[in-house]
Design a protein around this motif. Structure first.
Motif, short mmCIF file in Angstrom:
data_model
loop_
_atom_site.label_atom_id
_atom_site.label_comp_id
_atom_site.label_asym_id
_atom_site.label_seq_id
_atom_site.Cartn_x
_atom_site.Cartn_y
_atom_site.Cartn_z
N CYS A 262 -125.56 -46.84 -43.93
CA CYS A 262 -125.45 -45.36 -43.86
C CYS A 262 -126.90 -45.08 -43.15
O CYS A 262 -127.55 -44.91 -43.26
N PRO A 263 -125.81 -43.97 -41.63
CA PRO A 263 -127.84 -43.50 -41.52
C PRO A 263 -127.97 -42.11 -41.95
O PRO A 263 -128.55 -41.17 -41.69
N THR A 264 -127.38 -41.78 -43.57
CA THR A 264 -126.80 -40.73 -44.01
C THR A 264 -126.51 -39.27 -43.32
O THR A 264 -126.60 -39.57 -42.30
N CYS A 265 -126.42 -38.46 -44.11
CA CYS A 265 -126.14 -37.15 -43.20
C CYS A 265 -125.85 -36.28 -44.00
O CYS A 265 -126.31 -35.96 -45.39
N ARG A 267 -123.74 -35.03 -46.40
CA ARG A 267 -122.85 -35.14 -47.67
C ARG A 267 -123.82 -36.33 -48.75
O ARG A 267 -123.64 -36.23 -49.60
N THR A 268 -125.20 -36.55 -48.30
CA THR A 268 -125.84 -37.46 -49.01
C THR A 268 -126.58 -36.59 -49.78
O THR A 268 -127.35 -36.21 -49.60
N GLY A 296 -124.03 -43.33 -48.40
CA GLY A 296 -124.53 -42.41 -48.35
C GLY A 296 -123.86 -41.55 -49.83
O GLY A 296 -124.14 -40.64 -50.65
N CYS A 297 -122.16 -41.61 -48.85
CA CYS A 297 -121.27 -40.99 -50.35
C CYS A 297 -120.27 -41.37 -50.90
O CYS A 297 -119.61 -43.27 -50.58
N ASN A 300 -116.38 -41.20 -48.18
CA ASN A 300 -116.82 -42.20 -47.15
C ASN A 300 -117.06 -43.40 -47.49
O ASN A 300 -116.78 -44.83 -46.62
N GLU A 304 -115.68 -47.28 -45.85
CA GLU A 304 -116.06 -47.71 -44.65
C GLU A 304 -116.77 -48.93 -44.59
O GLU A 304 -116.86 -49.77 -43.34
S1 SF4 Z 1 -120.44 -39.87 -44.65
FE1 SF4 Z 1 -121.31 -40.78 -46.36
S2 SF4 Z 1 -121.54 -42.95 -45.99
FE2 SF4 Z 1 -121.00 -41.93 -43.78
S3 SF4 Z 1 -123.13 -40.80 -42.81
FE3 SF4 Z 1 -122.15 -39.43 -45.00
S4 SF4 Z 1 -123.27 -40.36 -46.40
FE4 SF4 Z 1 -123.77 -42.37 -45.35
#
Ligand code: SF4
Length: 357
Positions: A262-265, A267-268, A296-297, A300, A304
């Protein structure tokens, strides 16, 4: 996707065209006269999955090195000759599986006949390689156009066909992607010879891989292309890896692990970039098809990546290992990569009986 019907051509044990899978090839960038270095690079290319190897043969010394380079080689070797028919004859004599030479550049008819006769006797196909940078002058009245590339290819083809030689592959390469795409489209309606496709002089690893993916990917998606070379300024092993990534992305080949990350966001909460890059390096040794997710989490991630065979989903200082979207255990962040690799090992052992990775 409906693949264009092309006439199959054999290079040693590899078929290009017809119903054969799209093959991956590359070219050595060592000095061909340096047999040790060239064999070492070929070994690395074959290990990475390269199915056809091309070497430059710029002079007789290089031609004399070919038998030693080919000793025990399990993949077909193609000699890349610019125009000197004596080098083409020497390479055929040395036992190469294919030639890259443009018959229109060889010179007088008797030289062309000599090369074609030798190639026919030894079942050596010829690739006509038209390049936007070296078109015949009389075709350049309107500049470098798709029509000029196609016209050049058809000239070379007709020279071989007039001599009753049909073991032909064709490439129409340009560093300009739209030009290259249009030219292959135009030629596809005119001949049934297999296409060697690629974006020439695509650039360095990052930009060149993207440019190649766009050009090669667009052609393959429309069913054009029988063998692929990604041209990169750098280690040719990266060309092979990039070619497989393109083919895997289109579902045309399955080789080795596919990493989904995942690209990270916001939530990571773990160092996912480091983990993903470590996993990518460790997966390079795996040859079996396998989808691995690094997410990352936990909210999801597993959902995902539920189509992945196995994966990890980060939490706070820890993460989950999941298989096919189902969580199987919780692990400290520092152990995530190790535990993921153990899980992968189990999957592969399960598939192989007991052979391991
Ligand atoms: S929601 Fe979770 S899986 Fe999706 S990009 Fe963010 S950290 Fe990654």
């Amino acid at each position: 996707m409906q693949r264009r019907k092309s006439r199959p051509v054999r290079l040693g044990a590899v078929t290009v065209g017809g119903d054969a899978p799209v093959s991956v090839q590359s070219m050595t960038n060592t000095d061909t006269c340096d047999v040790v270095a060239t064999r070492a690079q070929i070994g690395r290319l074959v290990e990475a999955g390269c199915e056809i190897i091309r070497v430059a043969v710029p002079d007789q010394r290089a031609a004399r090195a070919l038998p030693d380079i080919m000793r025990g080689l399990e993949v077909p070797l193609v000699a890349d000759i610019h125009f000197d028919y004596r080098l083409a004859l020497a390479a055929i004599d040395a036992g190469v599986d294919g030639l890259r030479i443009n018959p229109g550049n060889i010179g007088s008819r008797d030289k062309v006949v000599a090369v074609v006769q030798a190639a026919r006797q030894k079942n050596v196909p010829i690739r006509i390689g038209v390049n936007a940078g070296s078109l015949e002058k009389d075709l350049l009245r309107e500049g470098v156009t798709p029509e000029a590339l196609v016209q050049s290819a058809l000239r070379h083809v007709s020279i071989l066909e007039e001599l009753g030689f049909y073991e032909i592959k064709i490439s129409l390469k340009a560093s300009d992607v739209p030009l290259m795409l249009t030219a292959y489209h135009m030629l596809a309606d005119k001949v049934d010879y297999p296409f060697h496709i690629g974006v020439t002089e695509a650039g360095t690893l990052f930009a060149g891989s993207i440019k190649s993916a766009v050009g090669i990917g667009a052609l393959l998606w429309e069913g054009l292309g029988d063998t692929v070379r990604v041209s990169l300024t750098g280690d040719p092993v990266q060309e092979v890896r990039a070619a497989y990534e393109i083919l895997k992305a289109l579902g045309l080949r399955r080789r080795g692990a596919e990493l989904i990350s995942c690209p990270t966001c916001g939530r990571t909460r773990i160092d996912l970039v480091r983990i993903a890059s470590e996993v990518e390096q460790r997966l390079a040794a795996i040859k079996q098809p396998l989808k691995v997710a690094v997410m990352g989490c936990v909210v999801n991630g597993p959902g995902e990546a539920r189509h992945a065979d196995v994966g990890i989903a980060g939490g706070i200082g820890e993460g989950l290992i999941f298989r096919k979207g189902q969580v199987i255990r919780k692990v400290q962040e520092s152990l995530l990569v190790e535990e993921l690799m153990k899980e992968i090992d189990h999957i592969i052992q399960g598939r192989n009986g007991d052979e391991g990775v």
